[in-house]
Design a protein around this motif. Structure first.
Motif, PDB file in Angstrom:
ATOM      1  N   GLY A  50       0.811  -1.214   0.000  1.00 23.62           N
ATOM      2  CA  GLY A  50       0.000   0.000   0.000  1.00 23.62           C
ATOM      3  C   GLY A  50       0.843   1.261   0.000  1.00 23.62           C
ATOM      4  O   GLY A  50       0.544   2.225  -0.709  1.00 23.62           O
ATOM      5  N   ARG A  51       1.898   1.246   0.789  1.00 27.51           N
ATOM      6  CA  ARG A  51       2.795   2.406   0.864  1.00 27.51           C
ATOM      7  C   ARG A  51       3.418   2.689  -0.502  1.00 27.51           C
ATOM      8  O   ARG A  51       3.431   3.828  -0.975  1.00 27.51           O
ATOM      9  CB  ARG A  51       3.882   2.141   1.901  1.00 27.51           C
ATOM     10  N   TYR A  52       3.939   1.645  -1.142  1.00 29.26           N
ATOM     11  CA  TYR A  52       4.601   1.837  -2.428  1.00 29.26           C
ATOM     12  C   TYR A  52       3.601   2.106  -3.549  1.00 29.26           C
ATOM     13  O   TYR A  52       3.905   2.818  -4.505  1.00 29.26           O
ATOM     14  CB  TYR A  52       5.512   0.657  -2.743  1.00 29.26           C
ATOM     15  N   GLN A  53       2.400   1.571  -3.401  1.00 30.72           N
ATOM     16  CA  GLN A  53       1.356   1.867  -4.376  1.00 30.72           C
ATOM     17  C   GLN A  53       1.020   3.361  -4.331  1.00 30.72           C
ATOM     18  O   GLN A  53       0.898   4.007  -5.368  1.00 30.72           O
ATOM     19  CB  GLN A  53       0.120   1.024  -4.077  1.00 30.72           C
ATOM     20  N   ASP A  54       0.893   3.914  -3.135  1.00 25.13           N
ATOM     21  CA  ASP A  54       0.654   5.353  -2.993  1.00 25.13           C
ATOM     22  C   ASP A  54       1.835   6.162  -3.520  1.00 25.13           C
ATOM     23  O   ASP A  54       1.650   7.181  -4.186  1.00 25.13           O
ATOM     24  CB  ASP A  54       0.402   5.720  -1.530  1.00 25.13           C
ATOM     25  N   MET A  55       3.035   5.706  -3.241  1.00 29.16           N
ATOM     26  CA  MET A  55       4.237   6.410  -3.688  1.00 29.16           C
ATOM     27  C   MET A  55       4.310   6.443  -5.211  1.00 29.16           C
ATOM     28  O   MET A  55       4.733   7.441  -5.806  1.00 29.16           O
ATOM     29  CB  MET A  55       5.472   5.708  -3.106  1.00 29.16           C
ATOM     30  N   ALA A  56       3.863   5.365  -5.858  1.00 31.45           N
ATOM     31  CA  ALA A  56       3.924   5.272  -7.318  1.00 31.45           C
ATOM     32  C   ALA A  56       3.004   6.283  -8.004  1.00 31.45           C
ATOM     33  O   ALA A  56       3.142   6.523  -9.208  1.00 31.45           O
ATOM     34  CB  ALA A  56       3.576   3.853  -7.766  1.00 31.45           C
ATOM     35  N   LEU A  57       2.101   6.901  -7.263  1.00 34.09           N
ATOM     36  CA  LEU A  57       1.244   7.930  -7.847  1.00 34.09           C
ATOM     37  C   LEU A  57       2.034   9.185  -8.192  1.00 34.09           C
ATOM     38  O   LEU A  57       1.633   9.954  -9.060  1.00 34.09           O
ATOM     39  CB  LEU A  57       0.105   8.280  -6.890  1.00 34.09           C
ATOM     40  N   THR A  58       3.165   9.389  -7.518  1.00 33.08           N
ATOM     41  CA  THR A  58       3.949  10.606  -7.739  1.00 33.08           C
ATOM     42  C   THR A  58       5.357  10.352  -8.268  1.00 33.08           C
ATOM     43  O   THR A  58       6.009  11.287  -8.727  1.00 33.08           O
ATOM     44  CB  THR A  58       4.065  11.424  -6.436  1.00 33.08           C
ATOM     45  N   GLN A  59       5.825   9.101  -8.183  1.00 29.00           N
ATOM     46  CA  GLN A  59       7.158   8.779  -8.688  1.00 29.00           C
ATOM     47  C   GLN A  59       7.249   7.289  -8.968  1.00 29.00           C
ATOM     48  O   GLN A  59       6.566   6.493  -8.333  1.00 29.00           O
ATOM     49  CB  GLN A  59       8.232   9.187  -7.680  1.00 29.00           C
ATOM     50  N   ILE A  74       4.254   2.368 -11.801  1.00 30.55           N
ATOM     51  CA  ILE A  74       3.988   3.775 -12.087  1.00 30.55           C
ATOM     52  C   ILE A  74       2.479   4.006 -12.004  1.00 30.55           C
ATOM     53  O   ILE A  74       1.691   3.057 -12.034  1.00 30.55           O
ATOM     54  CB  ILE A  74       4.498   4.185 -13.489  1.00 30.55           C
ATOM     55  N   SER A  75       2.086   5.269 -11.948  1.00 35.98           N
ATOM     56  CA  SER A  75       0.667   5.605 -11.891  1.00 35.98           C
ATOM     57  C   SER A  75       0.005   5.317 -13.237  1.00 35.98           C
ATOM     58  O   SER A  75       0.671   5.250 -14.276  1.00 35.98           O
ATOM     59  CB  SER A  75       0.493   7.081 -11.550  1.00 35.98           C
ATOM     60  N   VAL A  76      -1.297   5.176 -13.211  1.00 33.50           N
ATOM     61  CA  VAL A  76      -2.058   4.973 -14.439  1.00 33.50           C
ATOM     62  C   VAL A  76      -1.870   6.176 -15.363  1.00 33.50           C
ATOM     63  O   VAL A  76      -1.721   6.014 -16.576  1.00 33.50           O
ATOM     64  CB  VAL A  76      -3.555   4.753 -14.128  1.00 33.50           C
ATOM     65  N   GLU A  77      -1.844   7.381 -14.793  1.00 33.26           N
ATOM     66  CA  GLU A  77      -1.674   8.583 -15.613  1.00 33.26           C
ATOM     67  C   GLU A  77      -0.344   8.554 -16.361  1.00 33.26           C
ATOM     68  O   GLU A  77      -0.275   8.884 -17.541  1.00 33.26           O
ATOM     69  CB  GLU A  77      -1.763   9.846 -14.745  1.00 33.26           C
ATOM     70  N   GLU A  78       0.721   8.148 -15.666  1.00 31.96           N
ATOM     71  CA  GLU A  78       2.037   8.070 -16.320  1.00 31.96           C
ATOM     72  C   GLU A  78       2.042   6.979 -17.383  1.00 31.96           C
ATOM     73  O   GLU A  78       2.587   7.156 -18.472  1.00 31.96           O
ATOM     74  CB  GLU A  78       3.136   7.829 -15.282  1.00 31.96           C
ATOM     75  N   TYR A  79       1.425   5.849 -17.088  1.00 31.62           N
ATOM     76  CA  TYR A  79       1.333   4.761 -18.057  1.00 31.62           C
ATOM     77  C   TYR A  79       0.605   5.234 -19.320  1.00 31.62           C
ATOM     78  O   TYR A  79       1.067   5.013 -20.439  1.00 31.62           O
ATOM     79  CB  TYR A  79       0.613   3.561 -17.438  1.00 31.62           C
ATOM     80  N   GLU A  80      -0.537   5.906 -19.137  1.00 30.13           N
ATOM     81  CA  GLU A  80      -1.308   6.399 -20.278  1.00 30.13           C
ATOM     82  C   GLU A  80      -0.515   7.433 -21.072  1.00 30.13           C
ATOM     83  O   GLU A  80      -0.563   7.450 -22.298  1.00 30.13           O
ATOM     84  CB  GLU A  80      -2.641   6.997 -19.814  1.00 30.13           C
ATOM     85  N   ARG A  81       0.230   8.296 -20.380  1.00 28.57           N
ATOM     86  CA  ARG A  81       1.061   9.284 -21.068  1.00 28.57           C
ATOM     87  C   ARG A  81       2.099   8.584 -21.943  1.00 28.57           C
ATOM     88  O   ARG A  81       2.317   8.955 -23.104  1.00 28.57           O
ATOM     89  CB  ARG A  81       1.760  10.192 -20.047  1.00 28.57           C
ATOM     90  N   LEU A  82       2.730   7.555 -21.391  1.00 28.42           N
ATOM     91  CA  LEU A  82       3.734   6.815 -22.159  1.00 28.42           C
ATOM     92  C   LEU A  82       3.102   6.075 -23.337  1.00 28.42           C
ATOM     93  O   LEU A  82       3.684   6.016 -24.420  1.00 28.42           O
ATOM     94  CB  LEU A  82       4.474   5.841 -21.245  1.00 28.42           C
ATOM     95  N   LYS A  83       1.929   5.518 -23.141  1.00 30.31           N
ATOM     96  CA  LYS A  83       1.253   4.805 -24.223  1.00 30.31           C
ATOM     97  C   LYS A  83       0.891   5.749 -25.359  1.00 30.31           C
ATOM     98  O   LYS A  83       0.953   5.365 -26.520  1.00 30.31           O
ATOM     99  CB  LYS A  83      -0.016   4.104 -23.712  1.00 30.31           C
TER     100      LYS A  83
END
Length: 88
Positions: A17-26, A41-50
């Protein structure tokens, strides 16, 4: 994007949970035997890369209209800064 955090797979499992939350910002790099194996990585970052993925087309995929548009295309004015790199 912030630099990635490295974490062992064992620590990642204990504190998911801690690292899942951390992955939202880095990015969070998960290691195994000291070597990075995966990155969360966050879903937003994944979508940006896609969105940056490029589609590769064969010449047969181009219509005559597409080819004509490419032939008419002109580089933007700011591209002239790279003219010195062109050697015919």
């Amino acid at each position: 994007m912030n630099p990635r955090v490295k974490v062992s797979s064992a620590d990642f499992q204990r504190n998911f949970g801690r690292y899942q939350d951390m992955a939202l910002t880095q990015p969070v790099a998960i290691t195994r035997n000291g070597r990075e194996r995966t990155v969360m990585i966050s879903v937003e970052e994944y979508e940006r890369l896609k969105r940056r993925d490029r589609q590769v087309l064969s010449l047969d995929d181009f219509t005559d209209e597409m080819i004509a548009a490419i032939e008419r295309a002109e580089p933007p004015e700011e591209a002239s800064q790279y003219d010195h790199e062109y050697q015919p």
